[in-house]
Design a protein around this motif. Sequence first.
Motif, PDB file in Angstrom:
ATOM      1  N   PRO A  99      -2.401   1.592  -4.231  1.00 40.28           N
ATOM      2  CA  PRO A  99      -3.147   2.797  -3.443  1.00 40.28           C
ATOM      3  C   PRO A  99      -2.040   3.956  -3.712  1.00 40.28           C
ATOM      4  O   PRO A  99      -2.506   5.146  -3.935  1.00 40.28           O
ATOM      5  CB  PRO A  99      -3.193   2.599  -2.264  1.00 40.28           C
ATOM      6  N   ARG A 100      -0.600   3.670  -3.437  1.00 35.78           N
ATOM      7  CA  ARG A 100       0.144   5.006  -3.589  1.00 35.78           C
ATOM      8  C   ARG A 100       0.268   5.670  -4.875  1.00 35.78           C
ATOM      9  O   ARG A 100       0.335   6.846  -4.921  1.00 35.78           O
ATOM     10  CB  ARG A 100       1.542   4.379  -3.028  1.00 35.78           C
ATOM     11  N   PRO A 102      -1.522  15.174   6.946  1.00 36.64           N
ATOM     12  CA  PRO A 102      -1.984  14.384   5.622  1.00 36.64           C
ATOM     13  C   PRO A 102      -3.151  14.861   4.999  1.00 36.64           C
ATOM     14  O   PRO A 102      -4.150  15.397   5.696  1.00 36.64           O
ATOM     15  CB  PRO A 102      -2.002  13.065   6.057  1.00 36.64           C
ATOM     16  N   PRO A 159       3.297  14.095   4.963  1.00 35.30           N
ATOM     17  CA  PRO A 159       3.649  12.996   5.838  1.00 35.30           C
ATOM     18  C   PRO A 159       2.878  11.760   5.423  1.00 35.30           C
ATOM     19  O   PRO A 159       2.098  11.766   4.750  1.00 35.30           O
ATOM     20  CB  PRO A 159       2.811  13.551   7.189  1.00 35.30           C
ATOM     21  N   GLY A 160       3.759  10.914   5.696  1.00 34.29           N
ATOM     22  CA  GLY A 160       3.346   9.349   5.375  1.00 34.29           C
ATOM     23  C   GLY A 160       3.759   9.143   3.744  1.00 34.29           C
ATOM     24  O   GLY A 160       4.686   9.710   3.442  1.00 34.29           O
ATOM     25  N   ILE A 161       2.633   9.147   3.091  1.00 35.03           N
ATOM     26  CA  ILE A 161       2.627   9.132   1.544  1.00 35.03           C
ATOM     27  C   ILE A 161       1.905  10.327   0.861  1.00 35.03           C
ATOM     28  O   ILE A 161       1.484  10.186  -0.409  1.00 35.03           O
ATOM     29  CB  ILE A 161       2.696   7.838   0.892  1.00 35.03           C
TER      30      ILE A 161
END
Lengths: 291, 417
Positions: free
Chosen positions: A60-61, A150, A237-239
């Motif tokens: 998913p990334r 995000p 934020p996060g990925i």
Amino acid sequence: MFWLKRNLPRLVIAPSFGVLIWFVYGFILWTIYISFTKSKLLPKYEFWGIDQYFRLWSMPRWHVAVENLFIFTVLFIILCVFIGIILAILLDQKIRAEGFLRTIYLYPMALSFIVTGTAWKWILNPSLGLEKFAIDIGFETFTFDWLVTPGMSIYTIVIAGVWQSSGFIMAIFLAGLRSVDDEIIKAAKIDGAGLIAVYLKIILPMMRPVFMSAIVILLHLAIKSYDLVIALTAGGPGISSDMPAVFMTQMAFHRSEIGLASASAIMMFLTVSAIVVPYLYSELKREDQRN
Amino acid sequence: MKKLLIALIAFALTPNISFAAPKAEVLHWWTSGGEAKALQVLKDDFAAKSGEWLDMPVSGGGGDAAMQTLKARIVANDAPAAAQIKGPTIQAYDREGVVAPYNIDAVAKKEGWDKLLSKQVASHMKCDDGKAYCAAPVNIHRIDWFWANKKVLDSNGIKMPKSWSEFNAAADKLQAKGIIPLAHGSQPWQDATVFEAVALGIGGNDFYKKAFVDADVSTLSGSTMVKVFDQMRKLKGYTDAGSPGRDWNVATGMVMEGKAAFQLMGDWAKGEFAAAGLKPDVDYYCASTPSDNGYLYNVDSFIFFKVKGNDKVEGQKLLASLMMGKNFQKVFNMYKGSIPARLDVSMADFDKCAKKSNSDLNTAAKKGGLLPSFAHGMTLELGVKGAIQDVVTEHFNSNMSSQDAVKKLSAAVKAAS
């Protein structure tokens, strides 16, 4: 002696040509091969097949990174070219202190993306920068928190990137505008064309090659954008603001997935080629026809 | 002429064994204030034994830049003598065949490292199925710490929490008064740091072991993990809007100033308090995060690569011996905030938090709570670790539900392993 004289230019160019062949094209081939292996911590050379590509596209990334790349590239190029042209046209009006103004617009280009990223990180941070400033001077409901939201953080990278690069694009277009023959503009004016019509219908279409240089420069900046992302959001934020170049370095050097990283590098390479090669081809062909 | 040239080259290439001074090139990323000071101790020790230390500091990116350099060197068949590598990555390098022969194993046998180190720490330092030492430990960091501003806590009648529900109650109270309950920098590794402490506290020691040591998919997708993510969502609510991307030491600064009450961070945070002249129990509290005698450790260590030349092998041996030396282990750890990896170093000169860390470690070891930190690369392959970290940070920074997070977690771990 005669032989030397005739071949001297070739001899002088040969070393740098050899280095280029090896370090650019050689390593492209090497990376392609590594992407077909199971390499993890260090490169391994047993052939494995295309499994790394399946793994890549199941992450998913990676999808987040690719989507961000498209958002960033499209907005970055459109905004840079648009702002660049407007600034160039305005500066082209034979105004006073043009040299001074040009330097101001061009100055961001002198900074590295790391500096740009860090500066914008502070400007856009809601508890330090713009938002706090607006609240402090009395706009208490003012919010501008894209950097920490995000889904919006990728647009902050666009803002910083455009700020950095549009001045440079302005300079390219300004040079293009200056090379347009004054006679043509005068002739158009005599025929009764307004200023806007002159620019839209005559000058800008004449600047096709300038568009090409600008777009090719911006495109490669966009696709390899790494330092700006790292300095501004580090993919967060996060990925949510991850980009392929960031993904690739992470996989290669942080996660010990050299094979997977190579596969992602090849995907980036193919993306660039898919856009740039046909574009260059059609533009260069047009040039050939004209000559 | 030609003969002379060959002779000269041959002379230049022959290692001069009889005069070989120990020589070691050390790759590390300890370049900031306290860390650099701590390493200077080792450099001085090394020079005192007439060794030649070639410093190779590669700063930036918490070791990312260093890894890039290291890999390039190894691929070029020119590995440094020692590099700052820890956890399962030590054994991963061994599997690549760049570590053996285990030059420092003889030193370890002679000095009796098996007796000087706890079994758990020693197991991380051994290669070849645990048969030979190939790395030397320099410290033990504890991850599951709460750091808190004493004034803020005292004036609000709050004690260091003994359970996560106690923490939540305290945080609600602080938030109502306009104090940020949790100083946090939402970077992926910091999110993972908080996450592992929460998992240890809410799931317990066995749960932690199954999830993050064995990477058991049914544990990773189970109902306990849902509860862990629920608590993470709660914690997100206790942070401020400026949290994403903030560096950990900036967050520590917020606790010092009293802007925020708590920070969850490894004991390197203590270095920040010490640098500001603050003292434990006078200006700040340190306590383990709520758990059942759990202790998440991160052991920094140096791996010793295969090197050519007698002087370099001697350099490795000397380096390993000095790293395990009592003097270095003590002084280094007082600067670094951690505790010595070596068991027989006196804790008398250490501060209160370090003493607590040491005694908690012994208790945890007895009760089965001594566990490797996954967020800091002491367990799991780096790919799996990264996959978990991605999900944790994505969940923490979005409004993903705990159920979705758990599903993503097990899928990501399956894909990465």
